[in-house]
Design an enzyme around this catalytic site. Structure first.
Site, mmCIF file in Angstrom:
data_model
loop_
_atom_site.group_PDB
_atom_site.id
_atom_site.type_symbol
_atom_site.label_atom_id
_atom_site.label_comp_id
_atom_site.label_asym_id
_atom_site.label_seq_id
_atom_site.Cartn_x
_atom_site.Cartn_y
_atom_site.Cartn_z
ATOM 1 N N ARG A 95 37.276 30.635 16.694
ATOM 2 C CA ARG A 95 38.285 29.499 16.604
ATOM 3 C C ARG A 95 39.797 29.996 15.812
ATOM 4 N NH1 ARG A 95 35.348 28.348 19.414
ATOM 5 N NH2 ARG A 95 33.741 26.743 19.535
ATOM 6 N N SER A 155 34.594 18.709 15.627
ATOM 7 C CA SER A 155 34.248 19.324 14.600
ATOM 8 C C SER A 155 35.211 19.430 13.388
ATOM 9 C CB SER A 155 33.599 20.585 14.867
ATOM 10 O OG SER A 155 32.628 20.785 15.972
ATOM 11 N N GLU A 193 38.139 23.514 10.304
ATOM 12 C CA GLU A 193 38.797 23.818 11.756
ATOM 13 C C GLU A 193 40.060 23.113 12.280
ATOM 14 O OE1 GLU A 193 35.418 24.170 14.831
ATOM 15 O OE2 GLU A 193 37.072 23.154 16.317
HETATM 16 C C1 FAD Z 1 36.110 14.687 20.350
HETATM 17 C C2 FAD Z 1 36.338 16.217 20.116
HETATM 18 C C3 FAD Z 1 35.853 17.256 20.484
HETATM 19 C C4 FAD Z 1 36.248 18.486 20.343
HETATM 20 N N1 FAD Z 1 35.440 19.518 20.731
HETATM 21 C C5 FAD Z 1 35.909 20.675 20.797
HETATM 22 C C6 FAD Z 1 35.337 22.011 21.256
HETATM 23 O O1 FAD Z 1 34.220 21.786 21.973
HETATM 24 N N2 FAD Z 1 35.791 23.165 21.293
HETATM 25 C C7 FAD Z 1 37.089 23.486 20.506
HETATM 26 O O2 FAD Z 1 37.422 24.380 20.419
HETATM 27 N N3 FAD Z 1 37.866 22.303 20.038
HETATM 28 C C8 FAD Z 1 37.520 21.112 20.007
HETATM 29 N N4 FAD Z 1 38.148 20.078 19.626
HETATM 30 C C9 FAD Z 1 39.470 20.198 19.027
HETATM 31 C C10 FAD Z 1 40.549 20.095 20.137
HETATM 32 O O3 FAD Z 1 40.417 19.594 21.228
HETATM 33 C C11 FAD Z 1 41.213 21.577 20.176
HETATM 34 O O4 FAD Z 1 41.416 22.339 19.268
HETATM 35 C C12 FAD Z 1 42.460 21.305 21.384
HETATM 36 O O5 FAD Z 1 42.875 22.643 21.648
HETATM 37 C C13 FAD Z 1 43.620 20.685 20.456
HETATM 38 O O6 FAD Z 1 44.640 20.251 21.411
HETATM 39 P P1 FAD Z 1 46.038 19.395 20.984
HETATM 40 O O7 FAD Z 1 46.746 19.568 21.927
HETATM 41 O O8 FAD Z 1 45.249 18.057 20.802
HETATM 42 O O9 FAD Z 1 46.309 20.091 19.603
HETATM 43 P P2 FAD Z 1 46.931 19.501 18.430
HETATM 44 O O10 FAD Z 1 45.989 19.052 17.548
HETATM 45 O O11 FAD Z 1 48.302 18.868 18.682
HETATM 46 O O12 FAD Z 1 47.485 20.770 17.706
HETATM 47 C C14 FAD Z 1 46.748 22.004 17.322
HETATM 48 C C15 FAD Z 1 47.323 22.897 16.747
HETATM 49 O O13 FAD Z 1 47.888 23.709 17.714
HETATM 50 C C16 FAD Z 1 49.154 23.832 17.405
HETATM 51 N N5 FAD Z 1 50.109 23.599 18.861
HETATM 52 C C17 FAD Z 1 49.694 22.894 19.754
HETATM 53 N N6 FAD Z 1 50.535 22.717 20.562
HETATM 54 C C18 FAD Z 1 51.211 24.141 20.589
HETATM 55 C C19 FAD Z 1 52.116 24.754 21.696
HETATM 56 N N7 FAD Z 1 52.352 24.348 22.613
HETATM 57 N N8 FAD Z 1 52.634 25.734 20.893
HETATM 58 C C20 FAD Z 1 52.281 26.245 19.709
HETATM 59 N N9 FAD Z 1 51.588 25.608 18.929
HETATM 60 C C21 FAD Z 1 51.035 24.435 19.244
HETATM 61 C C22 FAD Z 1 49.700 22.710 16.582
HETATM 62 O O14 FAD Z 1 50.775 22.958 15.624
HETATM 63 C C23 FAD Z 1 48.394 22.438 15.645
HETATM 64 O O15 FAD Z 1 48.160 23.682 14.541
HETATM 65 C C24 FAD Z 1 37.740 18.858 19.909
HETATM 66 C C25 FAD Z 1 38.455 17.453 19.339
HETATM 67 C C26 FAD Z 1 37.931 16.401 19.739
HETATM 68 C C27 FAD Z 1 38.897 15.107 19.189
#
Ligand code: FAD
Length: 335
Positions: free
Chosen positions: A163, A234, A331
């Protein structure tokens, strides 16, 4: 569509906790070429910049006084070369997993239904059910907010870990991921060792499709849907501790589970188990609560503010520190 920077944008639809904070400036980036203009705009007003995907790993505890770059560029391309695929940062991750399966590109079925964008996937090296993104990662393309240049970064450059990646460190925060290239397999590669997954597949043939279906079924039955109740999956990482610490903890808690890591001296233990011992499931503080079935998942139960969530998380980690001498790390990215 002409590029536009909006002002005073409500972030409620842009974070999976559903907390309502406001961004002073907000740019919907559908074309990466617009990033140069956005960068100049931020520099001219001396604004801090935050890159955002679908906000499913982000918690806002204040209004954001700078410029948000909402990554919404699209495109998926199967590349010449067996099993190579490039996807734009704004693509939805789960849709990419389905696209791969439909095109007989295998390996990432275990990562089905993880919310968010392709561009965010490398930031915390997403993982689930025994598979992590870095196993399939080839390279990514970034726009450097410091220099305005576009460059490529290899797997080694990204410094992936559990992570974690370089993007979670200071320098990485200046980089906007534009696209990600993966190497998938043309033959099924099944990872079904994870207990819950193995159980779900009993009595049926393990294929990429059945693994994908099982992962989707388990996740849908177990994890709260952010569309129904705000959450970010998480909230804490599973702590990694030394073997000697594990031995001393097991004198008091013989049941404490632990998994091996690549480093023989270190083990990973489930944060949920530690929180369970402290009775956190279902507890509430302000509008924020711990999910009834998952001590690791904090939810927006009753119009929570980001601060409600953080205060609850602080109480939880203090109780773990006091009882087990382990500092939990979040996380979720707190802004
Ligand atoms: C119900 C639920 C279940 C989940 N299960 C898991 C799981 O099983 N495993 C897991 O690993 N994660 C899990 N997550 C967390 C999440 O899904 C991941 O971290 C996912 O990659 C976040 O994507 P996002 O586009 O929403 O990121 P955001 O929340 O928009 O951004 C997350 C981070 O990435 C950065 N970021 C986003 N896009 C870019 C880009 N293009 N360039 C540079 N930086 C960027 C942002 O600045 C921020 O720091 C879960 C979340 C939820 C709500």
């Amino acid at each position: 569509m002409a590029f536009e920077i909006q002002e005073q944008v409500d972030l409620t639809p842009y974070n999976s906790f559903g907390v309502s904070q406001v961004a002073a400036y907000f740019a919907d980036i559908q074309d990466p070429a617009d990033l140069s203009q956005a960068r100049e705009f931020a520099a001219s007003k001396r604004l801090s910049v935050l890159v955002l995907g679908q906000g499913s790993n982000t918690l806002f505890i204040n209004d954001f006084p700078g410029l948000i770059l909402y990554m919404n560029n699209r495109g998926r391309q199967i590349l010449p070369g067996a099993g190579m695929l490039r996807a734009a940062a704004g693509e939805n991750w789960h849709e990419l997993v389905m696209f791969c399966l439909q095109n007989s590109l295998y390996g990432i079925e275990n990562l089905a239904l993880i919310p968010g964008t392709v561009g965010a996937a490398p930031i915390q090296n997403i993982g689930a059910y025994g598979v992590e993104l870095d196993q399939f990662f080839v390279e990514l393309e970034v726009f450097d907010l410091k220099t305005g240049e576009i460059r490529h970064m290899s797997k080694a450059d990204c410094q992936f870990a559990y992570r974690d990646s370089i993007f979670k460190q200071d320098l990485g925060q200046k980089l906007v991921v534009l696209s990600v290239t993966l190497q998938l397999s043309l033959e099924p590669v099944l990872e079904i060792g994870y207990t819950g997954l193995k159980d779900a597949l009993v009595g049926q043939e393990a294929t990429p499709q059945s693994v994908f279906d099982a992962v989707c079924a388990i996740r849908s039955s177990k994890l709260p849907d952010p569309k129904q109740i705000g959450n970010a999956g998480s909230f804490f990482k599973n702590p990694v501790i030394s073997r000697s610490k594990l031995v001393s903890l097991r004198e008091l808690y013989p049941e404490l589970p632990a998994w091996d890591t690549e480093d023989a001296e270190l083990v990973k233990i489930p944060a949920a188990w530690l929180l369970d011992q402290k009775g956190w499931k279902g507890r509430q503080r302000g509008g924020a609560a711990v999910h009834e079935d998952h001590a690791l998942v904090l939810v927006n139960r009753d119009n929570a503010s980001g601060e409600d969530v953080v205060l609850l998380a602080q109480d939880m980690s203090s109780s773990v520190l006091q009882s087990f001498g382990i500092a939990l790390q979040t996380e979720v990215r707190i802004i």
